[in-house]
Design an enzyme around this catalytic site. Structure first.
Site, PDB file in Angstrom:
ATOM      1  N   PHE A   1     -24.972  17.784  25.567  1.00  0.00           N
ATOM      2  CA  PHE A   1     -25.558  18.645  24.529  1.00  0.00           C
ATOM      3  C   PHE A   1     -26.050  17.865  23.317  1.00  0.00           C
ATOM      4  O   PHE A   1     -26.878  18.349  22.554  1.00  0.00           O
ATOM      5  CB  PHE A   1     -24.524  19.700  24.069  1.00  0.00           C
ATOM      6  CG  PHE A   1     -23.516  19.162  23.070  1.00  0.00           C
ATOM      7  CD1 PHE A   1     -23.831  19.115  21.716  1.00  0.00           C
ATOM      8  CD2 PHE A   1     -22.282  18.677  23.466  1.00  0.00           C
ATOM      9  CE1 PHE A   1     -22.927  18.595  20.787  1.00  0.00           C
ATOM     10  CE2 PHE A   1     -21.382  18.155  22.558  1.00  0.00           C
ATOM     11  CZ  PHE A   1     -21.708  18.109  21.209  1.00  0.00           C
TER      12      PHE A   1
ATOM     13  N   SER B   1     -19.305  13.264  28.951  1.00  0.00           N
ATOM     14  CA  SER B   1     -17.957  12.796  28.636  1.00  0.00           C
ATOM     15  C   SER B   1     -17.388  11.969  29.797  1.00  0.00           C
ATOM     16  O   SER B   1     -17.810  12.120  30.950  1.00  0.00           O
ATOM     17  CB  SER B   1     -17.065  14.006  28.352  1.00  0.00           C
ATOM     18  OG  SER B   1     -17.016  14.829  29.495  1.00  0.00           O
TER      19      SER B   1
ATOM     20  N   GLU C   1     -26.050  23.311  29.148  1.00  0.00           N
ATOM     21  CA  GLU C   1     -26.270  24.755  29.040  1.00  0.00           C
ATOM     22  C   GLU C   1     -26.083  25.253  27.611  1.00  0.00           C
ATOM     23  O   GLU C   1     -26.348  26.402  27.307  1.00  0.00           O
ATOM     24  CB  GLU C   1     -25.340  25.508  30.016  1.00  0.00           C
ATOM     25  CG  GLU C   1     -23.846  25.320  29.812  1.00  0.00           C
ATOM     26  CD  GLU C   1     -23.258  24.079  30.486  1.00  0.00           C
ATOM     27  OE1 GLU C   1     -23.887  22.996  30.408  1.00  0.00           O
ATOM     28  OE2 GLU C   1     -22.152  24.190  31.059  1.00  0.00           O
ATOM     29  N   ARG C   2     -25.603  24.357  26.715  1.00  0.00           N
ATOM     30  CA  ARG C   2     -25.357  24.804  25.335  1.00  0.00           C
ATOM     31  C   ARG C   2     -26.626  24.774  24.496  1.00  0.00           C
ATOM     32  O   ARG C   2     -26.772  25.552  23.560  1.00  0.00           O
ATOM     33  CB  ARG C   2     -24.294  23.936  24.681  1.00  0.00           C
ATOM     34  CG  ARG C   2     -22.967  24.043  25.398  1.00  0.00           C
ATOM     35  CD  ARG C   2     -21.941  23.197  24.706  1.00  0.00           C
ATOM     36  NE  ARG C   2     -20.936  22.735  25.646  1.00  0.00           N
ATOM     37  CZ  ARG C   2     -20.154  21.687  25.431  1.00  0.00           C
ATOM     38  NH1 ARG C   2     -20.250  21.007  24.310  1.00  0.00           N
ATOM     39  NH2 ARG C   2     -19.277  21.328  26.320  1.00  0.00           N
TER      40      ARG C   2
ATOM     41  N   CYS D   1     -22.643   9.577  20.731  1.00  0.00           N
ATOM     42  CA  CYS D   1     -21.834   8.643  21.531  1.00  0.00           C
ATOM     43  C   CYS D   1     -21.795   7.275  20.882  1.00  0.00           C
ATOM     44  O   CYS D   1     -20.956   6.456  21.216  1.00  0.00           O
ATOM     45  CB  CYS D   1     -22.390   8.532  22.934  1.00  0.00           C
ATOM     46  SG  CYS D   1     -23.995   7.767  22.955  1.00  0.00           S
TER      47      CYS D   1
ATOM     48  N   GLU E   1     -11.637  10.328  21.910  1.00  0.00           N
ATOM     49  CA  GLU E   1     -12.936  10.580  21.277  1.00  0.00           C
ATOM     50  C   GLU E   1     -12.870  11.982  20.674  1.00  0.00           C
ATOM     51  O   GLU E   1     -12.742  12.973  21.396  1.00  0.00           O
ATOM     52  CB  GLU E   1     -14.053  10.513  22.326  1.00  0.00           C
ATOM     53  CG  GLU E   1     -15.428  10.735  21.748  1.00  0.00           C
ATOM     54  CD  GLU E   1     -16.526  10.789  22.810  1.00  0.00           C
ATOM     55  OE1 GLU E   1     -16.343  11.478  23.845  1.00  0.00           O
ATOM     56  OE2 GLU E   1     -17.567  10.153  22.616  1.00  0.00           O
TER      57      GLU E   1
HETATM   58  P1  NAD Z   1     -19.898  17.069  29.096  1.00  0.00           P
HETATM   59  O1  NAD Z   1     -19.323  15.979  29.929  1.00  0.00           O
HETATM   60  O2  NAD Z   1     -19.055  18.249  28.798  1.00  0.00           O
HETATM   61  O3  NAD Z   1     -21.232  17.642  29.783  1.00  0.00           O
HETATM   62  C1  NAD Z   1     -22.251  16.796  30.246  1.00  0.00           C
HETATM   63  C2  NAD Z   1     -22.954  17.489  31.409  1.00  0.00           C
HETATM   64  O4  NAD Z   1     -22.025  17.686  32.480  1.00  0.00           O
HETATM   65  C3  NAD Z   1     -23.533  18.851  31.055  1.00  0.00           C
HETATM   66  O5  NAD Z   1     -24.811  18.956  31.640  1.00  0.00           O
HETATM   67  C4  NAD Z   1     -22.534  19.817  31.660  1.00  0.00           C
HETATM   68  O6  NAD Z   1     -23.140  21.008  32.098  1.00  0.00           O
HETATM   69  C5  NAD Z   1     -21.974  19.058  32.849  1.00  0.00           C
HETATM   70  N1  NAD Z   1     -20.579  19.407  33.129  1.00  0.00           N
HETATM   71  C6  NAD Z   1     -19.620  19.761  32.222  1.00  0.00           C
HETATM   72  N2  NAD Z   1     -18.469  19.994  32.835  1.00  0.00           N
HETATM   73  C7  NAD Z   1     -18.664  19.778  34.157  1.00  0.00           C
HETATM   74  C8  NAD Z   1     -17.829  19.841  35.306  1.00  0.00           C
HETATM   75  N3  NAD Z   1     -16.532  20.181  35.217  1.00  0.00           N
HETATM   76  N4  NAD Z   1     -18.354  19.541  36.508  1.00  0.00           N
HETATM   77  C9  NAD Z   1     -19.644  19.183  36.614  1.00  0.00           C
HETATM   78  N5  NAD Z   1     -20.493  19.111  35.555  1.00  0.00           N
HETATM   79  C10 NAD Z   1     -20.007  19.396  34.349  1.00  0.00           C
HETATM   80  O7  NAD Z   1     -20.416  16.372  27.752  1.00  0.00           O
HETATM   81  P2  NAD Z   1     -20.983  17.075  26.439  1.00  0.00           P
HETATM   82  O8  NAD Z   1     -19.861  17.718  25.706  1.00  0.00           O
HETATM   83  O9  NAD Z   1     -22.189  17.867  26.747  1.00  0.00           O
HETATM   84  O10 NAD Z   1     -21.473  15.783  25.625  1.00  0.00           O
HETATM   85  C11 NAD Z   1     -20.643  15.021  24.802  1.00  0.00           C
HETATM   86  C12 NAD Z   1     -20.120  13.805  25.535  1.00  0.00           C
HETATM   87  O11 NAD Z   1     -21.195  13.016  26.027  1.00  0.00           O
HETATM   88  C13 NAD Z   1     -19.328  12.875  24.627  1.00  0.00           C
HETATM   89  O12 NAD Z   1     -18.198  12.419  25.336  1.00  0.00           O
HETATM   90  C14 NAD Z   1     -20.286  11.732  24.338  1.00  0.00           C
HETATM   91  O13 NAD Z   1     -19.697  10.504  24.025  1.00  0.00           O
HETATM   92  C15 NAD Z   1     -21.001  11.660  25.646  1.00  0.00           C
HETATM   93  N6  NAD Z   1     -22.283  10.976  25.513  1.00  0.00           N
HETATM   94  C16 NAD Z   1     -22.375   9.710  26.000  1.00  0.00           C
HETATM   95  C17 NAD Z   1     -23.547   9.019  25.857  1.00  0.00           C
HETATM   96  C18 NAD Z   1     -23.685   7.623  26.382  1.00  0.00           C
HETATM   97  O14 NAD Z   1     -24.789   7.136  26.431  1.00  0.00           O
HETATM   98  N7  NAD Z   1     -22.624   6.953  26.789  1.00  0.00           N
HETATM   99  C19 NAD Z   1     -24.647   9.626  25.222  1.00  0.00           C
HETATM  100  C20 NAD Z   1     -24.522  10.924  24.757  1.00  0.00           C
HETATM  101  C21 NAD Z   1     -23.323  11.595  24.911  1.00  0.00           C
END
Ligand code: NAD
Length: 498
Positions: free
Chosen positions: A149, A226, A176-177, A281, A383
């Site tokens: 998101f 994440s 989806e958010r 991130c 985090e």
């Molecule tokens: P998230 O892991 O909750 O979601 C990421 C994606 O995974 C979304 O599209 C979501 O729909 C999907 N998802 C969520 N739960 C799932 C599940 N149980 N099974 C399958 N798919 C699932 O992350 P977020 O809250 O949207 O984003 C924040 C996180 O992303 C933070 O941890 C941040 O550090 C990380 N991030 C990392 C980078 C990087 O380059 N390393 C860049 C941006 C964000």
């Protein structure tokens, strides 16, 4: 209320989806729309569309694919303001911050404009007598991107320009958010001349992700999100025979050496710690001053600035930062602040009580500063992804380096110093993928590649830049013998270069 649908083969459609997710304005807490959530049948439909489009797109000359990227770049520039507004309305970040996100995304599009050069192969004449060899890179097929998101435009554009310029077709599964920006981007790609079906958007949750991870016609997955989900996506995708790059979470430390310019270090920490309400991130969430005297000066200079942070909705042009993404996330961040107090850290600035007149239901958290945080505390280990900065005091430079190297995450880090020797030693020893020297958020430019180390990444390739060309293509090496060989008769010995 708006309704956000998939874009499959250039058409907006709800497909077979019967479920929807709510979209909120994080500044007010009001629901502003809904997004369709894909079913298994929708996954099959979008993969079939992308597979069909691959037949022709993969043989379009790279220079013609680059022309689409040139046109897309122009449209992104022209529509940057609209895209930034779409981001802010659902994410909550300030408008200038959202414009910054679009600007960083543009770098990747610019790099992709050079795809004919990037896909140039290698040729070696006379690897043996009258034997030549060449190697070039070929598109994989249908590839998918699953994005978080916090950068609803930049992260999808870390993937799409490179994947499609390399000749693949793409399915984006955005968060989806805040799903609206994804549709806007793909509409602009079509306006730029991209054939329908080459880049599709499938909105959804775990059902969509699992469908893509198990579908036999999806060749590769790029994931950013994440760490627990990154690990799951990597393990499941690779178990299903796919190429996977999965970038995860972070806990980024910034060392402040005794010789650093404290004002500069404080400004850097304010932007890197609290910009986008800490939901980056590459946010700096741990400051590591070296020596008690440095720590005292740093905390004294930081505290009034953290307390004076201007917090507001994205429409407030004076705001330094906006709300966090959801009520659940706000509760989680507040829970960490409570935990930090219980665990014995010094709470220097408390952001828990923050409210904004007229926005009482918004997901705002005030800037929070902890001092004397220690490595055993949850506010240090986890985090938090909110506007919470922890100061961990290190008695020496070596202790500071050791602290960073022992942390499970290794996304970004920085050192603030005037000493070249310390900086060089830091660059050599630090076990982190992206390193800044007097640069707090060292996100590589579009013609380098982005990627952390340790549990901040799963898979062998960083994202965008030259690494993307390798991730999104497979190598073919041809060895050719002309004009004799077969004509001279069969050879039964193992071929050598004699
Ligand atoms: P998230 O892991 O909750 O979601 C990421 C994606 O995974 C979304 O599209 C979501 O729909 C999907 N998802 C969520 N739960 C799932 C599940 N149980 N099974 C399958 N798919 C699932 O992350 P977020 O809250 O949207 O984003 C924040 C996180 O992303 C933070 O941890 C941040 O550090 C990380 N991030 C990392 C980078 C990087 O380059 N390393 C860049 C941006 C964000």
């Amino acid at each position: 209320m708006k309704r956000i649908e998939h874009i499959i083969g250039g058409e907006h459609t709800s497909g077979e989806s019967t479920r929807t997710g709510a979209i909120f304005n994080p500044a007010t807490g009001e629901q502003t729309g809904e997004v369709v959530l894909a079913s298994e049948a929708d996954v099959n439909a979008v993969v079939a569309t992308a597979k069909k489009a691959f037949e022709s797109w993969s043989s379009v000359p790279p220079a013609k694919r680059a022309q689409v990227m040139f046109a897309f770049k122009g449209l992104l520039e022209k529509r940057a303001d609209d895209i930034a507004s779409a981001i802010s309305a659902e994410h909550g970040k300030t408008h200038p911050d959202a414009l910054g996100e679009v600007a960083r995304a543009l770098e990747v599009v610019e790099f992709a404009c050079g795809i004919p050069h990037l896909l140039k192969g290698e040729f070696s004449r006379n690897v043996g007598t009258a034997v030549d060899a060449c190697a070039d890179r070929h598109a994989l097929g249908v590839v998918a991107g699953i994005t978080p998101f916090n950068f609803p435009t930049m992260v999808p554009l870390w993937m799409i320009p490179m994947a499609i310029s390399c000749g693949n077709t793409f399915i984006l599964k955005p968060s989806e958010r805040d799903p609206s920006a994804a549709n806007l981007i793909v509409e602009l790609l079509h306006e730029a001349g991209l054939p329908k079906g080459v880049c599709n958007v499938l909105h959804g949750d775990k059902v969509a992700v699992d469908g893509l991870l198990h579908h036999p016609d999806v060749q590769a997955i790029s994931f950013v999100g994440s760490t627990p989900i990154a690990e799951y996506v990597y393990k499941t995708g690779t178990a299903n025979g796919k190429r996977v790059q999965a970038l995860g979470g972070a806990k980024n430390h910034m060392i402040v050496m005794p010789d650093a310019d404290i004002d500069q270090a404080v400004d850097a920490l304010m932007g890197a710690g609290y910009g986008a309400a800490g939901e980056r991130c590459m946010a700096v969430s741990v400051a590591v001053p070296v020596g008690e005297e440095t720590a005292d000066r740093l905390v004294k200079a930081l505290a009034p600035k953290v307390a004076a942070l201007k917090i507001g909705p994205s429409t407030d042009s004076d705001a330094d930062m906006g709300p966090v993404i959801t009520q659940a996330h706000k509760d989680k961040v507040l829970g960490y602040i409570d935990a930090g107090i219980k665990e014995g850290a010094d709470l220097v600035v408390d952001g828990r009580g923050f409210t904004l007149q007229g926005y009482e239901n918004g997901y705002f958290v005030g800037g929070t500063l902890f001092d004397r945080v220690t490595p055993d505390m949850s506010i240090y280990k986890d985090e938090i992804f909110g506007p919470v900065l922890s100061v961990v005091r290190a008695e020496s430079y070596d202790v500071a380096v050791d602290l960073i190297n022992k942390h499970e995450y290794g996304n970004g880090t920085a050192i603030f110093t005037r000493d070249g020797d310390a900086a060089r030693n830091f660059i050599d020893r630090i076990q982190v993928g992206m390193v800044g020297v007097n640069v707090p958020i060292p996100v590589p430019v579009g013609y380098h590649s982005f990627g952390g180390w340790k549990r901040s990444i799963f898979g062998s390739h960083g994202i965008y830049g030259p690494e993307a060309v390798h991730f999104y293509t497979k190598l073919k090496t041809v060895t050719m013998r002309w004009p004799t060989g077969i004509r001279a008769g069969a050879e039964f010995n193992f071929p050598s270069n004699g």
